[in-house]
Design an enzyme around this catalytic site. Sequence first.
Site, mmCIF file in Angstrom:
data_model
loop_
_atom_site.group_PDB
_atom_site.id
_atom_site.type_symbol
_atom_site.label_atom_id
_atom_site.label_comp_id
_atom_site.label_asym_id
_atom_site.label_seq_id
_atom_site.Cartn_x
_atom_site.Cartn_y
_atom_site.Cartn_z
ATOM 1 N N ASP A 125 -19.370 -36.625 -30.405
ATOM 2 C CA ASP A 125 -18.473 -36.661 -31.557
ATOM 3 C C ASP A 125 -17.275 -35.749 -31.308
ATOM 4 O O ASP A 125 -17.442 -34.586 -30.932
ATOM 5 C CB ASP A 125 -19.259 -36.201 -32.793
ATOM 6 C CG ASP A 125 -18.457 -36.238 -34.075
ATOM 7 O OD1 ASP A 125 -17.311 -36.718 -34.065
ATOM 8 O OD2 ASP A 125 -18.996 -35.779 -35.096
ATOM 9 N N SER A 175 -20.099 -36.240 -42.578
ATOM 10 C CA SER A 175 -18.663 -36.292 -42.318
ATOM 11 C C SER A 175 -17.868 -35.741 -43.497
ATOM 12 O O SER A 175 -18.021 -34.572 -43.845
ATOM 13 C CB SER A 175 -18.265 -37.728 -41.965
ATOM 14 O OG SER A 175 -16.965 -37.769 -41.431
#
Length: 327
Positions: free
Chosen positions: A270, A171
């Site tokens: 996601d 991330s």
Amino acid sequence: MAAMVSISVAKADDEEVTIHIPNLVKVFKDGSIERLQNSPLVPPSTLGSVSSKDVVISNNPSISARLYLPTKLIHHHDAHKVPILVYFHGGAFFFESAFNERHHNYFNLFLSKAEADILVVSVDYRLAPEIPLPAAYHDCWQALKWVASNDYDPWILNHGDFQRVFLGGDSAGANLVHNVALRAGAEALPNGVKVLGAFLSQPYFLSTKPIGSEAVEGHEESPPYVVWGLVYPNAPGGLDNPLINPLAPEAPSLATLGCSKIIVCVAEKDSLRDRGVWYYQAVKNSGWHGHLELYEAEHEDHVFNIHTPESENALKLMKRLAHFILH
């Protein structure tokens, strides 16, 4: 970043809270921060086949790290050298730590379940908004330089293979990996050390222009957008700053990435999935001369591998990353 959620800014009658991103953070009028997803801090340990310890990289600024190494190697100074993974944790630049339970458990599982003879240097960089970006980028570069110049830590000195130095992150950590890899392509590291490879897992990238499945309406109110404003409020160019948008007009060419192999990992469910694929395609088309791979985990959401590390898909990803580093 954590799983995508809706944004709500505090109502006018709530004078204490100035920013509230549900499930993530509350910022109060007095400047204090309540981080809603941090897991507890835990000490280093020797758990079965994996040992860990903490080290100070710099006192000014304050940068530290947790090192992980297969226990079997610690007392064998003539053991074969193993790859060094310099890892940058996720957490949207404002939460998580190299010392929290979530990441500690993850690396104990990563080295044991994937049977990975790897020396991990998990970097604890300074967090926004108390220390706003770009500080974290400088901290992570300093950490890589520390590894490259290290001639006194016995784990790194005795077991680290400086011909096999890797960067990795999830991330926001994957965003850090990209930017540190670019810097490694432009600046020399101590002792002639080169970065061999990098993995970017579910990377946090953005731009003012939505792509793929990103909503056109309300783009500027989306959680990733609001988070960027929180962690780097004075970013030149805003969401088209090269640190968050690798294809911004002012961004360095992706062809200058300073490593020889890259794997980009995305998760099917996601909301940042399309950004990972976008980045992969951009590197592929940039003229960068290296080995590039794309890996997708089916039926999974953002940073599933950190939150549910014992799941089947998380274990598959661990083994894939270990193979990428070891072969």
